[in-house]
Design a protein around this motif. Structure first.
Motif, mmCIF file in Angstrom:
data_model
loop_
_atom_site.group_PDB
_atom_site.id
_atom_site.type_symbol
_atom_site.label_atom_id
_atom_site.label_comp_id
_atom_site.label_asym_id
_atom_site.label_seq_id
_atom_site.Cartn_x
_atom_site.Cartn_y
_atom_site.Cartn_z
ATOM 1 N N ASP B 385 0.822 -1.215 0.000
ATOM 2 C CA ASP B 385 0.000 0.000 0.000
ATOM 3 C C ASP B 385 0.856 1.264 0.000
ATOM 4 O OD1 ASP B 385 -2.276 -1.434 -0.088
ATOM 5 O OD2 ASP B 385 -2.689 -1.344 2.064
ATOM 6 N N ALA B 386 1.888 1.245 0.852
ATOM 7 C CA ALA B 386 2.721 2.441 0.974
ATOM 8 C C ALA B 386 3.422 2.741 -0.338
ATOM 9 C CB ALA B 386 3.741 2.250 2.087
ATOM 10 N N ASN B 387 3.957 1.691 -0.987
ATOM 11 C CA ASN B 387 4.700 1.937 -2.218
ATOM 12 C C ASN B 387 3.801 2.226 -3.398
ATOM 13 O OD1 ASN B 387 7.607 1.699 -1.587
ATOM 14 N ND2 ASN B 387 6.888 -0.224 -0.737
ATOM 15 N N PHE B 388 2.606 1.670 -3.368
ATOM 16 C CA PHE B 388 1.696 1.938 -4.480
ATOM 17 C C PHE B 388 1.388 3.429 -4.563
ATOM 18 C CE2 PHE B 388 -2.361 2.472 -6.552
ATOM 19 C CZ PHE B 388 -2.176 1.721 -7.696
ATOM 20 N N THR B 389 1.135 4.053 -3.418
ATOM 21 C CA THR B 389 0.811 5.487 -3.454
ATOM 22 C C THR B 389 1.992 6.295 -3.978
ATOM 23 O OG1 THR B 389 1.462 5.696 -1.160
ATOM 24 C CG2 THR B 389 -0.873 5.440 -1.578
ATOM 25 N N THR B 390 3.206 5.874 -3.610
ATOM 26 C CA THR B 390 4.375 6.591 -4.118
ATOM 27 C C THR B 390 4.472 6.456 -5.634
ATOM 28 O OG1 THR B 390 5.462 6.072 -2.060
ATOM 29 C CG2 THR B 390 6.836 6.939 -3.796
ATOM 30 N N LEU B 391 4.237 5.242 -6.124
ATOM 31 C CA LEU B 391 4.307 5.029 -7.571
ATOM 32 C C LEU B 391 3.239 5.837 -8.299
ATOM 33 C CD1 LEU B 391 5.108 1.226 -7.850
ATOM 34 C CD2 LEU B 391 6.584 3.163 -8.376
ATOM 35 N N LEU B 392 2.086 5.951 -7.653
ATOM 36 C CA LEU B 392 0.993 6.738 -8.237
ATOM 37 C C LEU B 392 1.432 8.198 -8.395
ATOM 38 C CD1 LEU B 392 -2.148 6.277 -8.792
ATOM 39 C CD2 LEU B 392 -2.487 7.443 -6.636
ATOM 40 N N THR B 393 2.054 8.727 -7.339
ATOM 41 C CA THR B 393 2.564 10.095 -7.391
ATOM 42 C C THR B 393 3.581 10.242 -8.521
ATOM 43 O OG1 THR B 393 2.349 10.111 -5.004
ATOM 44 C CG2 THR B 393 3.551 11.928 -5.986
ATOM 45 N N CYS B 394 4.480 9.277 -8.633
ATOM 46 C CA CYS B 394 5.495 9.325 -9.690
ATOM 47 C C CYS B 394 4.840 9.359 -11.059
ATOM 48 C CB CYS B 394 6.383 8.090 -9.646
ATOM 49 S SG CYS B 394 7.391 8.010 -8.208
ATOM 50 N N PHE B 395 3.819 8.534 -11.228
ATOM 51 C CA PHE B 395 3.153 8.431 -12.519
ATOM 52 C C PHE B 395 2.584 9.786 -12.935
ATOM 53 C CE2 PHE B 395 -0.519 7.534 -15.210
ATOM 54 C CZ PHE B 395 0.060 6.700 -16.153
#
Lengths: 293, 456
Positions: B385-395
């Motif tokens: 969950d934590a990393n998914f949100t970061t990847l979303l921000t990156c995207f």
């Protein structure tokens, strides 16, 4: 969560002066945002570190904010600085000539910003979109909008802490906001949510394991259990940043400081801002339900 | 996969990235007792051929303007035909166009500024020291004559300029063109946006030309001949067709090349040095190494031999990231390096989460083997969950679809790419690599690990 109000007080001790400063004095933007003057001087060897340092010193002694200094070719140097008048320019060239007699000014032009209004606006829109995305994902993953909103409020808390502290630094120590600061804010946004989710995940799990348990007690348990991890994780990042801040180069000092502030605030806000908001909200809802029922 | 096989894969990847990480032509001189090493080491270049498919890529570290300098370009805008009061505006939009071109070209972290010297209107572009410099300059400084025209005779087989007449819409009226993707079928198309005045003219033209073809010429050569499907009144339209992504990109680039409010020419080109001194870079690198050392010692002391294995995974993380930075390539700037060093701190997070989890399972009386697997399994939820949100921000920040309302600014994109690579790799090393290392190598007692627990 007994000390909710203490946490709130600690946060406001940092937030209130920062926000006050932000509204009263705003920021001190660097030439990245407002543009300035591009100057070229020849017959001086700027690729030599000693000469470059001396030139920098001359500019700061004359109260001119020098941004970057680049060598170009053998004996030419390009300088980017805050907008100066032609009198100021003449004065500084005179001082430079005293130090390096053959020096000559070959360019003096007004330049626009590197990060203009349009880009800043778009970056802002992107950040808002990212926040909305995070909000929906957290609300979906935790099957509860409250978790999403609390995480985002903690994120705002951290961004405001950074922005506020840098507004104060700008007012009292002339620290400027530049493109690096934008990067630092974006990094903090990711870090803050990252950290909050780990705490929330534990709350979710504790609740699942103890159905019917009191929400506040369960959150307390979860926060205590994740404390070790939160502290250890921040410590590793703080080690890195402190080393860079104390021993690293001058140019990135405030970038690192911004990251340090963001990391500390991001770690603090997960158990002490996001979680209390969640608990207060939950209690408020329960009370409302009781009143109705 | 069996742990032994995974281990082989990890060793292979590590060795491979080690070779990629090697600097170019670095003279290595070492004396170790009787052994003397004196040779020039160098990272290998990629040269493979698979049938007709060939990859040939020179691998070198791309350093940013602050670390190695680059090319300083001065472009001059020709304001002859622009009214005095509109000149600042024209310069500003020309600057935006140039910036878009530079970013479109894929150079990360350039500097694009408008500049005025007396009556001369200029745009300053600084490109990080790249090898394909000449091609970049050619594309950036290109002013091409873009015209939207109409056919005189649609029966004729003559598709040249001679068979067309002017419509009065030129590159000046086009604000921007960008490649976008249809959300329904994923097909690329080219979105075009006109200036206010251009939008009005375009509205009239498309109303008149419904169901007819409207050829677009660049430097008197036809680049597209779309059929007008409906009147386009909002100043924004799209050119669709059976495009491949590359074709759509090319068309967008050609349109952008002509979408300049004023003609520009390259006035001067020269190389500039790094904005940061060598000293400052070295200091930061040394500080980073020290910080890394502290993190590793901390992990070792706190988590015992498991911490040591996490440290090994961390080193693998470092080698892999540097190799990926070189291959993609990501331009390294000092803040980028600082971000990378920070991501090392974040990479340890997964391990800390897992180890703390393992301790808890052990405390509740589980067997070591079970506690270890449970630690990895249970920590995964929060890591995901934590990393998914970061990847979303990156995207969103990277803006891969080139949406017009999002920034496509080198610095922000560079940051997003950097962060995304860091997150993905740290997931790999923090979970897969560490677990494999533990499964294969950790035979010792876990008593030391338990005794390190935090007392409540």
């Amino acid at each position: 969560m007994r000390y909710k109000w203490v946490y709130l007080l600690i946060s406001s001790l940092v937030l209130v002066p920062g926000l006050f400063s932000l509204f009263k004095w705003g920021f001190k933007p660097s030439i990245d945002f407002v543009g300035g003057t591009l100057m070229e001087i020849t017959n001086v060897q700027c690729q030599d570190a000693g000469v470059a340092a001396k030139v920098r010193q001359i500019f700061s002694e004359n109260n001119v904010d020098l941004g970057t200094l680049q060598s170009s070719g053998e004996k030419t140097c390009l300088l980017r600085l805050k907008t100066i008048t032609s009198e100021q320019n003449e004065k500084i060239i005179e001082v430079l000539k005293k130090e390096y007699p053959p020096i000559q000014q070959t360019r003096f032009e007004t330049v626009g910003p590197i990060l203009g209004q349009e880009l800043l606006q778009k970056t802002f829109i992107a950040a808002i979109l990212a926040i909305l995305g995070i909000l929906s994902y957290v609300a979906y993953a935790f099957k509860n909008l409250k978790f999403g909103v609390s995480a985002i409020l903690a994120l705002f808390h951290d961004v405001l802490v950074m922005v506020g502290i840098f507004s104060l630094l700008g007012h009292f120590w002339k620290v400027e906001i530049d493109t690096l600061f934008v990067t630092a804010v974006l990094t903090t946004m990711s870090f803050s949510v990252h950290d909050t989710i780990v705490v929330f995940d534990r709350i979710r799990e504790t609740l699942r394991k103890n159905p019917g348990g009191d929400f506040e007690t369960m959150t307390n348990k979860a926060v205590t259990e994740t404390m070790g991890r939160s502290l250890n994780n921040s410590l590793t990042i703080v080690f890195m940043l402190l080393a860079l801040l104390l021993l690293g180069g001058q140019t990135t000092k405030f970038f690192i400081l911004a990251l340090l502030v963001g990391t500390i605030s991001g770690t603090y806000s997960s158990p002490f801002v996001a979680t209390p908001i969640l608990v207060l909200w939950q209690k408020w809802e329960e009370r409302k339900r009781k009143l109705r029922g | 996969m069996r742990p032994q096989r995974l281990l082989l894969l990890i060793i292979f990847l590590t060795v491979l990235s080690f070779f990629i990480d090697l600097p170019k032509n670095y003279p290595l001189k070492l004396t170790l007792g009787q052994f003397k090493i004196d040779q020039v080491i160098s990272a290998p270049d990629f040269n493979f051929a698979l049938g007709s498919f060939k990859i040939s890529k020179e691998i070198y570290t791309h350093l940013g303007l602050d670390l190695q300098g680059g090319t300083h370009l001065i472009l001059e805008a020709d304001m002859k035909e622009i009214k005095d009061q509109d000149r600042n505006q024209a310069l500003d939009s020309a600057r935006s166009v140039i910036e878009r071109r530079v970013n479109f070209y894929g150079l990360t972290e350039p500097v694009v500024q408008s500049a005025k010297v007396g009556e001369s209107f200029r745009i300053i572009v600084e490109l990080p020291g790249i090898k394909e410099k000449d091609r970049a300059i050619a594309e950036i400084g290109q002013t091409a004559k873009l015209e939207f025209r109409e056919w005189i005779s649609t029966q004729s087989a003559d598709f040249s300029l001679n068979n067309t007449k002017e419509t009065g819409i030129t590159g000046k009226d086009l604000k921007r063109a960008a490649i976008e993707f249809d959300p329904n079928d994923g097909n690329p198309y080219v979105a075009i946006e006109f200036t206010d005045e251009g939008g009005k003219k375009f509205s009239d033209l498309t109303t008149r030309l419904v169901n007819q073809r409207m050829p677009i010429f660049l430097d008197e050569k036809i680049i597209s001949d779309p059929t007008v499907q409906e009147p386009i009144t909002g100043g924004k339209g799209r050119i669709t067709g059976q495009f491949t992504t590359d074709e759509a990109k090319k068309l967008a680039r050609q349109l952008n090349a002509g979408a300049l409010p004023v003609p520009i020419k390259v006035l001067e080109e020269r190389s500039v040095g790094a904005t940061l001194g060598q000293e400052s870079v070295q200091k930061s690198l040394r500080a980073g190494a020290l910080g890394l050392g502290m993190v590793m010692v901390f992990m070792w002391l706190y988590y015992g031999s498991l911490g040591f294995l996490a440290d090994v995974a961390l080193m693998i993380y470092g080698l892999l990231s540097l190799a990926i930075f070189k291959i993609i390539p990501i331009t390294l700037t000092l803040p980028g390096i600082a971000g990378f060093i920070l991501s090392i701190g974040m990479a340890v997070d997964a391990n800390i989460l897992i180890f703390e989890r393992m301790k808890e399972e052990l405390r509740s009386g589980k067997q070591w083997q079970i506690a270890m697997e449970l630690g990895f399994g249970r920590a995964w939820d929060s890591i995901r969950d934590a990393n998914f949100t970061t990847l979303l921000t990156c995207f969103i920040l990277f803006n891969p679809m080139g949406w017009g309302f999002l920034p496509s600014f080198g610095m922000v994109r560079g940051f997003a790419l950097n962060l995304a690579v860091g997150v993905l790799l740290s997931l790999f090393t923090g979970i897969i690599v560490t677990r494999t290392l533990i499964r294969v190598f950790f035979k010792g007692s876990w008593k030391g690990f338990m005794s390190s627990q935090v007392q409540k």
